[in-house]
Scaffold this motif. Structure first.
Motif, mmCIF file in Angstrom:
data_model
loop_
_atom_site.group_PDB
_atom_site.id
_atom_site.type_symbol
_atom_site.label_atom_id
_atom_site.label_comp_id
_atom_site.label_asym_id
_atom_site.label_seq_id
_atom_site.Cartn_x
_atom_site.Cartn_y
_atom_site.Cartn_z
ATOM 1 N N LEU A 162 0.797 -1.228 0.000
ATOM 2 C CA LEU A 162 0.000 0.000 0.000
ATOM 3 C C LEU A 162 0.832 1.282 0.000
ATOM 4 O O LEU A 162 0.342 2.340 0.390
ATOM 5 C CB LEU A 162 -0.966 0.018 1.210
ATOM 6 C CG LEU A 162 -1.985 -1.121 1.262
ATOM 7 C CD1 LEU A 162 -2.840 -1.006 2.515
ATOM 8 C CD2 LEU A 162 -2.853 -1.146 0.030
ATOM 9 N N GLY A 197 0.006 -3.349 4.640
ATOM 10 C CA GLY A 197 0.378 -1.944 4.579
ATOM 11 C C GLY A 197 1.561 -1.559 5.446
ATOM 12 O O GLY A 197 1.940 -2.273 6.374
ATOM 13 N N ALA A 211 1.507 4.363 5.116
ATOM 14 C CA ALA A 211 0.543 4.283 4.011
ATOM 15 C C ALA A 211 -0.666 5.167 4.296
ATOM 16 O O ALA A 211 -1.180 5.184 5.417
ATOM 17 C CB ALA A 211 0.096 2.840 3.796
ATOM 18 N N VAL A 224 -3.647 4.800 3.691
ATOM 19 C CA VAL A 224 -4.816 3.934 3.526
ATOM 20 C C VAL A 224 -5.132 3.311 4.881
ATOM 21 O O VAL A 224 -4.243 2.729 5.514
ATOM 22 C CB VAL A 224 -4.553 2.811 2.499
ATOM 23 C CG1 VAL A 224 -5.752 1.877 2.398
ATOM 24 C CG2 VAL A 224 -4.214 3.388 1.133
ATOM 25 N N THR A 267 -6.078 0.546 7.481
ATOM 26 C CA THR A 267 -5.968 -0.913 7.402
ATOM 27 C C THR A 267 -6.602 -1.643 8.574
ATOM 28 O O THR A 267 -6.965 -2.814 8.450
ATOM 29 C CB THR A 267 -4.492 -1.334 7.311
ATOM 30 O OG1 THR A 267 -3.774 -0.813 8.441
ATOM 31 C CG2 THR A 267 -3.852 -0.822 6.026
ATOM 32 N N VAL A 281 -12.686 0.306 7.785
ATOM 33 C CA VAL A 281 -12.218 -0.800 6.942
ATOM 34 C C VAL A 281 -13.213 -1.952 7.041
ATOM 35 O O VAL A 281 -13.526 -2.414 8.139
ATOM 36 C CB VAL A 281 -10.823 -1.277 7.389
ATOM 37 C CG1 VAL A 281 -10.332 -2.401 6.476
ATOM 38 C CG2 VAL A 281 -9.835 -0.119 7.400
ATOM 39 N N PHE A 285 -12.025 -0.211 -1.477
ATOM 40 C CA PHE A 285 -10.846 -0.235 -2.338
ATOM 41 C C PHE A 285 -10.884 0.914 -3.340
ATOM 42 O O PHE A 285 -9.866 1.549 -3.620
ATOM 43 C CB PHE A 285 -10.747 -1.575 -3.071
ATOM 44 C CG PHE A 285 -10.003 -2.634 -2.309
ATOM 45 C CD1 PHE A 285 -10.274 -2.866 -0.972
ATOM 46 C CD2 PHE A 285 -9.027 -3.395 -2.926
ATOM 47 C CE1 PHE A 285 -9.596 -3.846 -0.257
ATOM 48 C CE2 PHE A 285 -8.333 -4.373 -2.228
ATOM 49 C CZ PHE A 285 -8.620 -4.605 -0.886
ATOM 50 N N ARG A 325 -12.577 3.772 -2.979
ATOM 51 C CA ARG A 325 -12.492 5.042 -2.249
ATOM 52 C C ARG A 325 -11.044 5.407 -1.941
ATOM 53 O O ARG A 325 -10.634 6.570 -2.044
ATOM 54 C CB ARG A 325 -13.312 4.931 -0.951
ATOM 55 C CG ARG A 325 -12.948 5.909 0.165
ATOM 56 C CD ARG A 325 -13.327 7.332 -0.184
ATOM 57 N NE ARG A 325 -12.842 8.280 0.809
ATOM 58 C CZ ARG A 325 -11.639 8.840 0.808
ATOM 59 N NH1 ARG A 325 -10.757 8.531 -0.121
ATOM 60 N NH2 ARG A 325 -11.302 9.728 1.740
ATOM 61 N N TRP A 326 -10.224 4.415 -1.558
ATOM 62 C CA TRP A 326 -8.857 4.687 -1.131
ATOM 63 C C TRP A 326 -7.820 4.388 -2.205
ATOM 64 O O TRP A 326 -6.613 4.474 -1.951
ATOM 65 C CB TRP A 326 -8.543 3.922 0.155
ATOM 66 C CG TRP A 326 -9.345 4.459 1.310
ATOM 67 C CD1 TRP A 326 -10.522 3.966 1.783
ATOM 68 C CD2 TRP A 326 -9.065 5.625 2.085
ATOM 69 N NE1 TRP A 326 -10.988 4.738 2.818
ATOM 70 C CE2 TRP A 326 -10.119 5.764 3.032
ATOM 71 C CE3 TRP A 326 -8.038 6.555 2.090
ATOM 72 C CZ2 TRP A 326 -10.149 6.806 3.958
ATOM 73 C CZ3 TRP A 326 -8.074 7.594 3.021
ATOM 74 C CH2 TRP A 326 -9.112 7.707 3.940
ATOM 75 N N ILE A 329 -6.878 1.588 -3.757
ATOM 76 C CA ILE A 329 -6.002 0.442 -3.497
ATOM 77 C C ILE A 329 -5.641 -0.297 -4.786
ATOM 78 O O ILE A 329 -4.558 -0.854 -4.915
ATOM 79 C CB ILE A 329 -6.649 -0.501 -2.461
ATOM 80 C CG1 ILE A 329 -6.733 0.238 -1.115
ATOM 81 C CG2 ILE A 329 -5.860 -1.793 -2.304
ATOM 82 C CD1 ILE A 329 -7.459 -0.506 -0.034
ATOM 83 N N PRO A 384 -7.948 6.842 -6.467
ATOM 84 C CA PRO A 384 -9.099 7.003 -5.569
ATOM 85 C C PRO A 384 -10.274 7.677 -6.270
ATOM 86 O O PRO A 384 -10.080 8.578 -7.103
ATOM 87 C CB PRO A 384 -8.548 7.906 -4.456
ATOM 88 C CG PRO A 384 -7.074 7.771 -4.536
ATOM 89 C CD PRO A 384 -6.751 7.536 -5.978
ATOM 90 N N ILE A 396 -8.130 9.747 9.357
ATOM 91 C CA ILE A 396 -9.084 9.151 8.415
ATOM 92 C C ILE A 396 -10.322 10.026 8.313
ATOM 93 O O ILE A 396 -10.789 10.357 7.209
ATOM 94 C CB ILE A 396 -9.469 7.728 8.862
ATOM 95 C CG1 ILE A 396 -8.220 6.856 9.014
ATOM 96 C CG2 ILE A 396 -10.448 7.105 7.865
ATOM 97 C CD1 ILE A 396 -8.496 5.516 9.672
#
Length: 663
Positions: free
Chosen positions: A221, A251, A255, A257, A259, A264, A531, A533-534, A536, A540, A570
């Motif tokens: 990530l 990750g 990162a 993102v 996790t 999540v 996935f 949205r961020w 991955i 995004p 976040i």
């Protein structure tokens, strides 16, 4: 007859047979730096061993001085440390458990001036530039891993876990992002992989048939991390080098993102673990946002992994596995992934615990012995403080009645459960309902109780946990029907308009803004949506906000400074991407047909609004306590009823639990 869960199936790992498929994953407790408190750490792990965990992995211990996480002790490198570690392994073995010592070299993630790394590249989450390791230092560090592993075996551990993921030293050697070397330790993948493979071989030579788990990043990530194909190559090489098990992490800590936080989706990253399992013959352990028994069982049953690592879920409930074995998974105290008392504590130099289980890492403060005499206890208010008090008192053998005026228990927790990313709060409340019933607590919802009733019923102890009332706004026009409290919005009593002003920049204000911007109606985000949205698996993609939202607060400075240390970023990013406007240092003038009038340092402004939601604090609702005391009954006031301020579920649950346990 309840079908036996696959989580109870034994499994062979190396030379050992584990009694269940659940691993207590590695998690720093804050006690790793305090050998004088290793007896507490031993009891904490022993409770998880008694609770059915097949294997326990400690928080990370550094193999040398440079590898420490913080600028304080945290290494295991000398023979005179063995006796201290026996305070950890002894209780676990006495409880029938197995335990690995995690060896973690922090690399450039260390928070001290002596940090080292393959290349002198500063981490975005650290202030210090690491010194580049020489060839001699690298060879010496490999030997240090072997020494720590040998000492671990002498101390009674079943083996070690080599921390090779999440951006620490081993990751830094593997990734082009952090390894710019041109010698035999850098360049081609085989050279970058030389360090971890050498470490595994050295550890195997040092500990014979002791267990070796290797923690690998199944998904990096970060730009410049290992690709999926490179990760699969590494897994096969680690197996050849002598590892008995591969544990997956997700990750790097840097990162951008999430996790392991609430937003999540459950088991979001299991596909990466499944791919890895397909290329090795040794057992593979899944991890990250797996907190429910049914999810863990499905992962094992479908062959996506052989074991499931749970750190925070076993923080939340030491008896997780045993409850599944009893056929009562509904009793599992659900981890809500809030991070408030675990990760946030560690990052602020506090010993960790658990918001929904204040016993965690405080086992010495609580008693499991029956009370010397059973009392009749009334608890007024079934928010989190009241629930915790009732549950602990019920477990000690007291006759407890829990009164709640609302249709269901939960208080502010029930409100939080509708916030996007906090859906697990609702699962937690279902668990509390089951636990209260098992403890024999009589729960009376939809019941308003007064002091006279409590006196007439002659309760021995009365606990007031009646919570808080939202503070109103005292300005001209504050009684306008467009001005509503946050409880009316979150309960659905009031439907917000298209243009919303949220007054308040605390945690509740942020949650309400997100709730109104996303309007998910309680639906949990899917893996695919998360996935996307961020970004991955691509760029995004942000969904537009459902409303035009402006947050406004009196205090100066940035919004979100009081949010969680490990999760606040976040929520701040979500609101930024949803284009929620934020205005600080405002004075509220009045509300009229134009909207909310505010004064700012640069001048006055009118914020047009169809709905104005007040999230500007709350006041204790404790009037009944004073009447009870005047009637001559013993009364205890806890939670929001005792102290409103910024709502603090962590404090409220601990207050309730410790009071109930000591009655």
């Amino acid at each position: 007859m309840v079908a036996r869960s696959v989580l109870l199936d034994p499994i062979r790992v190396g030379t050992a047979t584990l009694k269940s498929r659940i691993v207590m994953g590695s998690m720093h407790t804050g006690l790793e730096h305090h050998p004088e408190r290793f007896d507490e750490l031993g009891r904490f792990y022993a409770e998880r061993a008694k609770g059915g965990a097949g294997l326990i992995v400690t928080g990370g211990f550094a193999p040398n001085f440079a590898g420490r996480m913080k600028n304080e002790p945290g290494t295991f490198e000398r023979s005179d440390q063995v006796a201290d570690h026996k305070k950890i392994t002894g209780p676990v073995r006495a409880a029938g458990g197995r335990i690995l010592l995690q060896i973690l070299h922090a690399g450039r993630y260390g928070y001290h001036p002596a940090v080292v790394a393959p290349s002198p590249i500063k981490s975005p989450i650290n202030r210090d530039v690491p010194a580049e390791m020489t060839d001699e230092q690298i060879e010496e560090t490999i030997g240090n891993y072997a020494t720590t592993a040998r000492l671990a075996m002498e101390a009674g551990y079943d083996g070690v876990e080599i921390m090779g993921s999440e951006g620490y030293l081993v990751s830094e050697f593997l990734a082009p992002r952090t390894n710019h070397r041109t010698d035999r330790w850098g360049g081609f993948l085989e050279n970058r992989g030389r360090f971890p493979i050498s470490v595994v071989k050295a550890v195997r030579a040092a500990i014979g048939d002791g267990l070796i788990s290797y923690r690998i990043s199944a998904l990096e990530l970060v730009e410049g991390g290992l690709t999926q194909d490179e990760t699969l190559w590494l897994a096969k090489e680690v197996e050849k080098a002598g590892a008995d098990c591969i544990s997956t992490g997700i990750g790097w800590h840097e990162a951008a993102v999430p996790t392991i936080a609430g937003p999540v989706p459950h088991a979001a990253f299991i596909d990466s673990t499944r791919r890895l399992k397909g290329v090795v013959k040794i057992p593979v352990t899944a991890s990250n946002r797996i907190n429910l028994p049914e999810d863990a069982a499905q992962i094992i049953a479908e062959g996506s992994a052989d074991l499931v690592s749970m750190a925070r879920p076993l923080l939340a409930d030491a008896e997780f596995v045993n409850k599944v074995g009893r056929g009562r998974p509904d009793l599992v105290n659900v981890c809500i992934a809030c991070n408030q008392a675990c990760l946030d504590h560690y990052f602020t130099d506090q010993v960790i615990s658990c918001l929904v289980n204040p016993r965690a890492v405080r086992e010495n403060e609580f008693s499991d012995a029956p009370a010397t005499s059973a009392k009749r206890v009334a608890v007024v208010g079934a928010g989190v403080a009241g629930m915790a008090a009732a549950l602990e008192a019920g477990r000690r053998g007291h006759h407890v009645t829990l009164f709640e005026s609302a249709p269901r228990i939960g208080g502010q927790f029930a409100l939080a459960a509708v916030i996007p990313g906090k859906e697990d709060y609702g699962l937690s409340l279902k668990s509390y309902e089951a636990q209260l019933a098992e403890a024999g607590v009589e729960v009376k919802t939809g019941t308003v109780v007064d002091a006279e009733v409590l006196k007439r019923e002659n309760f021995d102890e009365v606990v007031v946990s009646s919570g808080v009332s939202p503070r109103l706004i005292d300005i001209p026009g504050g009684d306008d029907p467009r001005v509503v409290g946050y409880t009316d919005i979150l309960t659905g009593k009031v439907k917000a308009g298209e243009r919303v002003v949220v007054i308040g920049g605390g945690g509740i204000g942020h949650d309400v803004a997100l709730f109104l911007a996303m309007e998910t109606n309680g639906r949990r985000q899917t893996r695919e949506e998360f996935f996307e949205r961020w970004g991955i698996e691509g760029k995004p993609k942000h969904q537009p906000a459902r409303r035009q939202i402006t947050m406004v607060k009196r205090s100066p400075g940035a919004f979100g400074r009081t949010l969680g240390k490990s999760t606040g970023w976040i929520l701040r990013q979500e609101l930024k991407d949803l284009k929620v406007r934020q205005i600080a240092e405002a004075k509220y003038r009045k509300v009229d047909s134009e909207g909310l009038h505010i004064a700012l340092p640069e001048g006055d402004e009118v914020l047009p609004a169809d709905t104005i939601v007040v999230c500007a604090g709350q006041e204790s609702d404790r009037a009944i306590a004073d009447v009870i005391a005047a009637n001559g009954q013993t009364v205890h006031v806890i939670g929001g009823a005792r102290l409103a301020g910024e709502l603090d579920a962590k404090r409220a649950i601990y207050e309730g639990a410790i009071l109930g346990n000591r009655m």
